[in-house]
Design a protein around this motif. Structure first.
Motif, PDB file in Angstrom:
ATOM      1  N   MET A  48      43.172 -18.132  -9.165  1.00 18.46           N
ATOM      2  CA  MET A  48      44.578 -17.713  -9.273  1.00 18.46           C
ATOM      3  C   MET A  48      45.309 -17.910  -7.944  1.00 18.46           C
ATOM      4  SD  MET A  48      44.514 -14.125 -11.389  1.00 18.46           S
ATOM      5  CE  MET A  48      46.245 -13.991 -11.802  1.00 18.46           C
TER       6      MET A  48
ATOM      7  N   SER B  70      48.462  -8.176  -6.492  1.00 21.60           N
ATOM      8  CA  SER B  70      47.770  -7.357  -7.486  1.00 21.60           C
ATOM      9  C   SER B  70      46.763  -6.422  -6.837  1.00 21.60           C
ATOM     10  CB  SER B  70      47.074  -8.255  -8.505  1.00 21.60           C
ATOM     11  OG  SER B  70      48.023  -9.072  -9.167  1.00 21.60           O
TER      12      SER B  70
ATOM     13  N   GLN C 173      48.679  -3.681  -5.030  1.00 24.16           N
ATOM     14  CA  GLN C 173      49.236  -2.728  -5.989  1.00 24.16           C
ATOM     15  C   GLN C 173      48.143  -1.870  -6.617  1.00 24.16           C
ATOM     16  OE1 GLN C 173      52.804  -5.852  -6.876  1.00 24.16           O
ATOM     17  NE2 GLN C 173      51.660  -5.131  -8.656  1.00 24.16           N
ATOM     18  N   LEU C 174      47.015  -2.501  -6.890  1.00 25.17           N
ATOM     19  CA  LEU C 174      45.889  -1.730  -7.427  1.00 25.17           C
ATOM     20  C   LEU C 174      45.473  -0.636  -6.451  1.00 25.17           C
ATOM     21  CD1 LEU C 174      43.493  -1.147  -9.290  1.00 25.17           C
ATOM     22  CD2 LEU C 174      42.288  -3.086  -8.280  1.00 25.17           C
TER      23      LEU C 174
ATOM     24  N   LEU D  17      47.282   0.684  -4.034  1.00 26.04           N
ATOM     25  CA  LEU D  17      48.358   1.685  -3.957  1.00 26.04           C
ATOM     26  C   LEU D  17      48.205   2.711  -5.075  1.00 26.04           C
ATOM     27  CD1 LEU D  17      51.838  -0.044  -3.342  1.00 26.04           C
ATOM     28  CD2 LEU D  17      50.573   1.423  -1.773  1.00 26.04           C
ATOM     29  N   GLY D  18      48.070   2.192  -6.279  1.00 24.95           N
ATOM     30  CA  GLY D  18      47.925   3.077  -7.440  1.00 24.95           C
ATOM     31  C   GLY D  18      46.673   3.923  -7.341  1.00 24.95           C
TER      32      GLY D  18
ATOM     33  N   GLN E  62      35.914   2.690  -8.649  1.00 24.67           N
ATOM     34  CA  GLN E  62      36.255   1.862  -9.812  1.00 24.67           C
ATOM     35  C   GLN E  62      37.168   0.708  -9.413  1.00 24.67           C
ATOM     36  OE1 GLN E  62      37.875   5.118 -12.096  1.00 24.67           O
ATOM     37  NE2 GLN E  62      36.095   5.152 -13.467  1.00 24.67           N
TER      38      GLN E  62
ATOM     39  N   LEU F  78      38.103  -9.260 -10.003  1.00 18.94           N
ATOM     40  CA  LEU F  78      39.356 -10.010 -10.044  1.00 18.94           C
ATOM     41  C   LEU F  78      39.326 -11.183  -9.063  1.00 18.94           C
ATOM     42  CD1 LEU F  78      42.236 -10.066 -11.258  1.00 18.94           C
ATOM     43  CD2 LEU F  78      42.969  -8.665  -9.327  1.00 18.94           C
TER      44      LEU F  78
ATOM     45  N   ALA G  42      40.624   2.662 -16.102  1.00 22.81           N
ATOM     46  CA  ALA G  42      41.088   3.311 -14.876  1.00 22.81           C
ATOM     47  C   ALA G  42      41.732   2.284 -13.955  1.00 22.81           C
ATOM     48  CB  ALA G  42      39.917   4.003 -14.173  1.00 22.81           C
ATOM     49  N   SER G  43      41.108   1.124 -13.832  1.00 22.22           N
ATOM     50  CA  SER G  43      41.627   0.102 -12.923  1.00 22.22           C
ATOM     51  C   SER G  43      42.980  -0.414 -13.389  1.00 22.22           C
ATOM     52  CB  SER G  43      40.636  -1.051 -12.807  1.00 22.22           C
ATOM     53  OG  SER G  43      39.401  -0.578 -12.297  1.00 22.22           O
TER      54      SER G  43
ATOM     55  N   TYR H  13      45.124   1.126 -15.305  1.00 22.14           N
ATOM     56  CA  TYR H  13      46.119   2.183 -15.149  1.00 22.14           C
ATOM     57  C   TYR H  13      46.544   2.317 -13.682  1.00 22.14           C
ATOM     58  CZ  TYR H  13      48.453   6.685 -15.586  1.00 22.14           C
ATOM     59  OH  TYR H  13      49.380   7.686 -15.560  1.00 22.14           O
ATOM     60  N   GLN H  14      45.578   2.299 -12.811  1.00 18.35           N
ATOM     61  CA  GLN H  14      45.903   2.405 -11.378  1.00 18.35           C
ATOM     62  C   GLN H  14      46.717   1.207 -10.910  1.00 18.35           C
ATOM     63  OE1 GLN H  14      41.838   4.947 -10.772  1.00 18.35           O
ATOM     64  NE2 GLN H  14      42.069   3.140  -9.459  1.00 18.35           N
ATOM     65  N   LEU H  15      46.365   0.049 -11.422  1.00 10.89           N
ATOM     66  CA  LEU H  15      47.141  -1.149 -11.068  1.00 10.89           C
ATOM     67  C   LEU H  15      48.590  -0.988 -11.496  1.00 10.89           C
ATOM     68  CD1 LEU H  15      47.581  -4.090 -10.228  1.00 10.89           C
ATOM     69  CD2 LEU H  15      46.578  -4.808 -12.411  1.00 10.89           C
TER      70      LEU H  15
ATOM     71  N   LEU I  77      50.185   1.832 -12.091  1.00  6.56           N
ATOM     72  CA  LEU I  77      50.802   2.879 -11.265  1.00  6.56           C
ATOM     73  C   LEU I  77      51.317   2.285  -9.964  1.00  6.56           C
ATOM     74  CD1 LEU I  77      48.566   6.113 -11.214  1.00  6.56           C
ATOM     75  CD2 LEU I  77      50.800   5.825 -12.276  1.00  6.56           C
ATOM     76  N   GLY I  78      50.425   1.565  -9.304  1.00  5.34           N
ATOM     77  CA  GLY I  78      50.799   0.957  -8.025  1.00  5.34           C
ATOM     78  C   GLY I  78      51.927  -0.044  -8.193  1.00  5.34           C
ATOM     79  N   THR I  79      51.899  -0.751  -9.307  1.00  4.92           N
ATOM     80  CA  THR I  79      52.953  -1.724  -9.578  1.00  4.92           C
ATOM     81  C   THR I  79      54.310  -1.030  -9.719  1.00  4.92           C
ATOM     82  OG1 THR I  79      51.383  -3.175 -10.684  1.00  4.92           O
ATOM     83  CG2 THR I  79      53.721  -3.468 -11.219  1.00  4.92           C
TER      84      THR I  79
ATOM     85  N   ALA J 135      51.240  -8.337 -11.873  1.00  5.72           N
ATOM     86  CA  ALA J 135      50.226  -7.381 -12.328  1.00  5.72           C
ATOM     87  C   ALA J 135      49.741  -7.714 -13.732  1.00  5.72           C
ATOM     88  CB  ALA J 135      50.791  -5.960 -12.296  1.00  5.72           C
TER      89      ALA J 135
ATOM     90  N   ALA K 204      47.211 -10.445 -13.527  1.00  7.40           N
ATOM     91  CA  ALA K 204      45.947  -9.897 -13.036  1.00  7.40           C
ATOM     92  C   ALA K 204      45.260  -9.073 -14.118  1.00  7.40           C
ATOM     93  CB  ALA K 204      46.196  -9.041 -11.794  1.00  7.40           C
TER      94      ALA K 204
END
Lengths: 197, 197
Positions: free
Chosen positions: A155, A163, A166-167, A169-170, A186, A194, B162-163, B165-167, B169-171, B187, B190
DNA sequence: AAGAAAATAGACGACTGGTCTAATTTTCCT
DNA sequence: AGGAAAATTAGACCAGTCGTCTATTTTCTT
């Protein structure tokens, strides 16, 4: 010591003192008086060092971002191993500061992004530049990793970098909610998959 | 209308009125008087509906999470297509609410997580339960997708959920900073690659 | 319909917020 | 060293906060 130097030093001192307070309670919730009390500087002096509370907040973020990018460059570009190793090192650095670090070390971007973005356009734009810089650095390293083969994913490096950032961050936000290290572990598995490292 | 009903209705009314305010400026920054002004209810009555501002905040989050999970269940389990389609639908729902949605529709979890987690233990734990529920639902669907073949990744469904969702969130946090839709698009690429859908 | 109970209105108090002006202290140059 | 200029600080200011309290209105019961 020259006057201008003392002035500058006092500014820095106030900013450093504010850091842990803001990191724990946010920007708006922390009063100027509290900051100055911790810094040991009289309340009335604030407006000789900063034009306003917002200008103060801008400076706080600017310095934070600046120091962060410095540390990041050390980790990503001045350490041993291939690209994948360096990314893993960055991950460990992030994880460690969030889990064990002092309150003052925790990521101000995660703490302040949601609050400040809807509060001050100028503070928002500092965060914007900061995050863009981090993603750009990360993207550069991922590109290197693809060329040398330590990063398997084909990619676009920029997309991968954004990505992953952001991951994380979240994940940090999630960790604030759950008080657990599980989200980090996780997220790292997902990151490896990824990037294919 | 019975008294108890009117009381309940008034509570709901205040909570709904507070929603966009809190969504834009955060919890602490919004005063009770402002909320009541918007709701068209006199200031003095607040403490007949809620025990304290914190109790009010807890109720606000509880209702938000409840309604969110309802919508989520509709999208994930009561819509057409295979698991991958439903996940894509959830992504589009998230993206659309963040980009075009009214202020009051935007994700309160992203807005409040950083602020509230260090402020109120009880509010934090409501967020914790809420996010855990979302991840659990998402994980269940990802598991289904793996069995039916629409989700190719062999990773543990919980970790993937979880990943992702966290991605996201961060996005969302990133989108608050950049005011751009780019983070969302990246995102999603990804996410597709991670889940292999 | 009348008295008892519940719900509400709106002011009030104690406090904290950021900001500003006037006074004080320090610095610097003659 | 003396005095003007600059840097610093104290203290007050007003607006706004949450939470309380009492007088009034509304509702319920009998």
């Amino acid at each position: 010591m020259k006057v201008a130097e003392k002035h500058r030093a006092a500014r820095q001192h106030i900013l450093k003192a504010a850091w842990p307070l803001v990191g724990q309670r946010g920007f708006s919730a922390v009063g100027i008086s509290q900051i100055l009390e911790v810094a040991g500087i009289p309340k009335g002096s604030f407006y000789h060092y900063f034009e306003s509370k917002e200008a103060f907040g801008e400076e706080l973020l600017r310095i934070y971002v600046e120091e962060y990018v410095e540390k990041l460059d050390d980790i990503l570009f001045k350490s041993e191993g291939n690209a994948a190793d360096r990314i893993a090192r960055y991950y460990r650095f992030w994880r460690d500061t969030q889990l064990d670090g002092q309150v003052g070390d925790k990521c101000l971007i995660v703490k302040l992004a949601a609050e400040v973005s809807d509060l001050s356009e100028r503070m928002r734009s500092i965060l914007e530049m900061g995050t863009a810089t981090v993603i750009e650095r990360l993207g550069k390293l991922i590109g290197t990793g693809q060329k040398e083969g330590s990063v398997g994913s084909p990619m676009e490096p920029d997309i991968l970098a954004a990505s992953v950032y952001q991951l994380w961050l979240g994940t940090t936000l999630m960790m604030k909610i759950t008080h657990s290290s599980l989200p980090f572990d996780q997220a790292w598995l997902a990151t490896k998959r990824l990037l294919e490292i």
